[in-house]
Design a protein around this motif. Structure first.
Motif, mmCIF file in Angstrom:
data_model
loop_
_atom_site.group_PDB
_atom_site.id
_atom_site.type_symbol
_atom_site.label_atom_id
_atom_site.label_comp_id
_atom_site.label_asym_id
_atom_site.label_seq_id
_atom_site.Cartn_x
_atom_site.Cartn_y
_atom_site.Cartn_z
ATOM 1 N N ASN A 8 0.819 -1.210 0.000
ATOM 2 C CA ASN A 8 0.000 0.000 0.000
ATOM 3 C C ASN A 8 0.854 1.261 0.000
ATOM 4 O O ASN A 8 1.799 1.390 0.764
ATOM 5 C CB ASN A 8 -0.905 -0.017 1.240
ATOM 6 N N LYS A 9 0.505 2.194 -0.898
ATOM 7 C CA LYS A 9 1.336 3.379 -1.080
ATOM 8 C C LYS A 9 1.441 4.221 0.184
ATOM 9 O O LYS A 9 2.522 4.686 0.543
ATOM 10 C CB LYS A 9 0.774 4.246 -2.206
ATOM 11 N N ASP A 10 0.327 4.427 0.873
ATOM 12 C CA ASP A 10 0.351 5.252 2.077
ATOM 13 C C ASP A 10 1.158 4.579 3.175
ATOM 14 O O ASP A 10 1.973 5.203 3.852
ATOM 15 C CB ASP A 10 -1.075 5.510 2.581
ATOM 16 N N LEU A 12 3.553 2.293 3.004
ATOM 17 C CA LEU A 12 4.988 2.272 2.725
ATOM 18 C C LEU A 12 5.609 3.649 2.905
ATOM 19 O O LEU A 12 6.666 3.793 3.522
ATOM 20 C CB LEU A 12 5.224 1.795 1.292
ATOM 21 N N ALA A 13 4.939 4.670 2.350
ATOM 22 C CA ALA A 13 5.462 6.031 2.486
ATOM 23 C C ALA A 13 5.575 6.383 3.961
ATOM 24 O O ALA A 13 6.585 6.945 4.407
ATOM 25 C CB ALA A 13 4.548 7.024 1.763
ATOM 26 N N ILE A 16 8.619 4.771 5.509
ATOM 27 C CA ILE A 16 9.862 5.436 5.111
ATOM 28 C C ILE A 16 10.057 6.719 5.901
ATOM 29 O O ILE A 16 11.131 6.967 6.453
ATOM 30 C CB ILE A 16 9.858 5.719 3.591
ATOM 31 N N LEU A 60 0.457 8.461 8.219
ATOM 32 C CA LEU A 60 0.306 7.857 6.887
ATOM 33 C C LEU A 60 0.235 6.337 6.975
ATOM 34 O O LEU A 60 -0.582 5.698 6.292
ATOM 35 C CB LEU A 60 1.470 8.272 5.984
ATOM 36 N N ARG A 63 -3.090 5.368 8.173
ATOM 37 C CA ARG A 63 -4.090 5.542 7.127
ATOM 38 C C ARG A 63 -3.994 4.417 6.109
ATOM 39 O O ARG A 63 -4.994 3.916 5.609
ATOM 40 C CB ARG A 63 -3.880 6.890 6.440
ATOM 41 N N ARG A 73 -4.628 1.253 -4.701
ATOM 42 C CA ARG A 73 -3.514 1.976 -4.106
ATOM 43 C C ARG A 73 -2.294 1.103 -3.893
ATOM 44 O O ARG A 73 -1.346 1.491 -3.259
ATOM 45 C CB ARG A 73 -3.950 2.622 -2.782
ATOM 46 N N VAL A 75 1.121 -0.448 -4.914
ATOM 47 C CA VAL A 75 2.176 0.050 -5.775
ATOM 48 C C VAL A 75 2.747 -1.111 -6.587
ATOM 49 O O VAL A 75 2.864 -2.228 -6.095
ATOM 50 C CB VAL A 75 3.267 0.748 -4.936
ATOM 51 N N VAL A 76 2.972 -0.850 -7.873
ATOM 52 C CA VAL A 76 3.569 -1.862 -8.735
ATOM 53 C C VAL A 76 4.977 -1.398 -9.093
ATOM 54 O O VAL A 76 5.152 -0.416 -9.802
ATOM 55 C CB VAL A 76 2.735 -2.061 -10.025
ATOM 56 N N LYS B 166 1.506 13.975 2.683
ATOM 57 C CA LYS B 166 2.769 13.526 2.104
ATOM 58 C C LYS B 166 3.635 14.715 1.730
ATOM 59 O O LYS B 166 4.845 14.706 1.916
ATOM 60 C CB LYS B 166 2.517 12.649 0.878
ATOM 61 N N LYS B 426 6.910 6.694 -6.721
ATOM 62 C CA LYS B 426 5.970 5.582 -6.870
ATOM 63 C C LYS B 426 4.944 5.587 -5.744
ATOM 64 O O LYS B 426 3.831 5.111 -5.908
ATOM 65 C CB LYS B 426 6.724 4.245 -6.863
ATOM 66 N N LEU B 427 5.347 6.128 -4.596
ATOM 67 C CA LEU B 427 4.430 6.182 -3.460
ATOM 68 C C LEU B 427 3.634 7.487 -3.463
ATOM 69 O O LEU B 427 3.043 7.859 -2.457
ATOM 70 C CB LEU B 427 5.214 6.036 -2.155
ATOM 71 N N CYS B 429 4.622 10.614 -3.598
ATOM 72 C CA CYS B 429 5.160 11.743 -2.844
ATOM 73 C C CYS B 429 5.854 12.675 -3.831
ATOM 74 O O CYS B 429 6.817 12.277 -4.480
ATOM 75 C CB CYS B 429 6.154 11.270 -1.797
#
Lengths: 157, 494
Positions: A8-10, A12-13, A16, A60, A63, A73, A75-76, B166, B426-427, B429
């Protein structure tokens, strides 16, 4: 349950940002004096930023956990283009100070081109030759950058 | 005012600066037309080329590259339905339809003329608004600066497209990136990990090229889908009297809207062109023509994005607060030449400020003269395949980064940041807020420390000094604008 939101993009972001925030706080706390409110030390502002970043990260990530499993949502990733470009830059940086511009550009072009959608030997060869000549002409001859062109030779006239 | 502009034109009309302006505009258009290269990438890539020039020439050339690339972007939008950058995404809608109806010529000409008109107005606005604004800002204390930067940072994160949270996180990450290196106040090394090259901080080109050029290439290489290139001949270039009449008012309205949006941080050209298009559609007597080749749909957004591109220089040159990624690059360029951007620039370096302002007008004129007759050449450039382009961009990135300090560490760092940039992109941001945070970080910290020292550790002056309070309220307003749609989204989800 059992759903791991690792794609999931949120989420993972968030992870990070949280990692960067925690690292910033940890290093500031370990290495730098914090100072006082009146005389802020060198560690004060970065620790504050690390905290803010970490909080955004937690929000995030939380969420991201809230999204249902099958959302668009996810990510590939496509690792080939980015790894080829990064690798070609590393090669360039490694070879240039040792063997000069020509020896650095040839592998750079070939490795970078591998990241493209199609790879045609002959085309890459021509492209490499043309652009290497261009680079020597513009950067070394015209702009006089202090690169060696071939080992031991700094300027060819 | 008149003597200032005269000074500016005297500087800009020197043979050397004219040549750099022309070179910048031509290079910018060339790169803007090449598919898949945005203005930010173009500037980041050509940035190191300008280091050896004197500061004025280098900034004139960079500015030229910028609006050249922007212009090139609209050419590809019309001919290929491929926006070179987000700002011309709206131009695609009607511009490409016009091209398909065999009216590519008038579309291109109207885009050029509308841009030129907007460029002239924008340049005049900078000349009139810039100096008073700069003079006002000279009175700022550290509190006002902190509050202003805070507002700029928050606004750039929230108003830019993409997720606001983000964006804010990226700002914080960027501020942290700006901290790396030797602390100017105490001499402590911060986050250098015992790498001697990091004691001067992460280089500006390293961040800009890594996050924008490298990451963007990686993204471009994966997006698939064939694109239809308009390859036919362009039969008639000049628009008819009817076309010109139809696009006159939309151009004026687009210019007004764009000038306003350009000054606001974070909105910039992209949002303004979109807003201009929506406005024209609302005002039109027959809105159903939009999307099917309405010339107003080309004129208004083109005028708006060019006006915004120009007025974006106002906060950048007078306050030192850049509103968009490209403006951040300009500030970075100024810093590399040892010029601290801020209100003192106009007073201390009038020839720089007015020289740039005047050269922008000249550059806009050059664009019209250069582009309309050369459209055929640009069309041919569109057919250069991306698989030839991207290795060449990698080459520019490598040589550019290496040449700044003649050190391979910068190239390694750039590659690593490119990988990070790819992951973050990719995320979803956006990299622009990070870059803004990175550039403003050191200044922000310095003013914050000074403010705390002067007030003996008391943060209340931030809210008791009227100007500072106004900026703080502005920040709160922007944050509120962010929270409201989030709450509404939750309500509708329930």
């Amino acid at each position: 349950m059992g759903y791991v939101p690792i794609g999931n993009k949120d989420f993972l972001a968030g992870l990070i940002f949280l990692a960067f925030g925690l690292a910033a706080i940890h290093i500031a706390d370990r290495d730098l004096p914090m100072g006082t409110m009146m005389r802020m030390g060198p560690g004060n502002f970065p620790a504050l930023l690390g905290g803010i970043l970490g909080l955004f990260g937690i929000y995030l990530a939380a969420r991201g956990l809230g999204w249902p499993e099958k959302t668009p949502r996810r990510v590939v990733w496509e690792w080939r283009p980015v790894s080829c470009i990064v690798a070609s830059m590393l090669i360039f940086g490694f070879v240039l100070p040792r063997l000069g511009l020509v020896a650095a550009l040839v592998p750079m072009f070939f490795v970078a081109a591998l990241g493209g959608r199609e790879f045609r030997w002959r085309e890459v060869l021509v492209l490499t030759a043309v652009m290497t000549a261009f680079a020597v002409g513009v950067f070394v001859v015209l702009l006089k950058l202090p690169f060696q062109v071939v080992p031991g030779r700094y300027l060819v006239w | 005012m008149v003597e200032n502009l005269a000074l500016g034109f005297a500087v800009a009309f020197s043979l050397e600066n004219l040549a750099y302006c022309l070179a910048g505009v031509a290079l910018g258009t060339l790169i803007g037309v090449l598919p898949g290269i945005s203005p930010v990438v173009a500037i980041g890539m050509l940035f190191p080329l300008t280091f050896t020039l004197p500061p004025i020439a280098s900034l004139i050339m960079l500015a030229g590259i910028y609006y050249g690339a922007q212009y090139g972007g609209s050419t590809t939008a019309i001919l290929v339905n491929l926006p070179g950058e987000t700002a011309s995404a709206v131009t695609c809608i009607d511009g490409y339809q016009m091209a398909r109806q065999g009216r590519a010529g008038p579309a291109l000409a109207v885009a050029a003329l509308a841009s030129f008109f907007a460029g002239c107005v924008g340049t005049l606005l900078i000349a009139f608004v810039g100096p008073p604004l700069g003079e006002w800002a000279l009175k700022f204390g550290p509190w006002e600066y902190c509050a202003l930067m805070l507002m700029g940072l928050v606004a750039s994160a929230v108003l830019a497209h993409g997720d606001a949270v983000k964006g804010l996180a990226m700002v914080a990450l960027g501020l942290l990136c700006g901290i790396v290196g030797t602390d100017v106040n105490s001499g402590w090394l911060r986050y250098t990990f015992d790498v001697p090259e990091l004691s001067d901080g992460i280089g500006f080109t390293v961040i800009a090229v890594g996050l924008f050029a490298v990451a963007e290439m990686a993204i471009n290489l994966e997006s698939r889908g064939p694109r239809e290139v308009f390859t036919g001949k362009i039969p008639r270039l000049m628009p008819s009297r009817h076309d010109l009449g139809d696009s006159a008012w939309p151009t004026v309205r687009g210019t007004a809207l764009g000038s306003l949006f350009g000054v606001l941080p974070g909105t910039g050209p992209a949002l303004s062109s979109f807003a201009a298009y929506m406005l024209e559609k609302k005002l039109a007597r027959s809105p159903e023509r939009f999307g099917h080749g309405a010339i107003e749909g080309v004129a208004a957004p083109e005028a708006a994005n060019n006006a915004a591109a120009q007025t974006g220089f106002i906060p950048t040159l007078t306050l030192g607060i850049p509103g968009s990624a490209v403006m951040v690059l300009m500030v970075g360029a100024m810093m590399m030449h040892g010029l601290a951007p801020g209100p003192q620039v106009i007073a201390e370096k009038p020839e720089l400020f007015w020289g740039i302002v005047a050269s922008m007008w000249i550059g806009n004129l050059m664009l019209v003269v250069l582009n309309l007759p050369l459209v055929g050449l640009w069309v041919r450039l569109l057919r250069v395949p991306y698989r030839w382009l991207f290795p060449s961009i990698v080459m520019f990135c490598c040589i550019g980064n290496y040449s700044v300090n003649n050190n391979p560490v910068d190239v390694y760092l750039c590659a690593a940041l490119g990988a990070l940039g790819y992951v973050l992109a990719k995320l979803e941001c956006e990299p622009a807020p990070l870059l803004l945070g990175y550039v403003l970080g050191p200044l922000f910290e310095e003013h914050l420390r000074r403010a705390m020292l002067l007030a003996r550790g008391d943060p209340s002056p931030f809210f008791t000094r009227p100007i500072s309070l106004a900026f703080m309220l502005g920040t709160a307003l922007v944050l509120l604008a962010m929270v409201r749609p989030m709450v509404r989204r939750q309500e509708s989800a329930e």
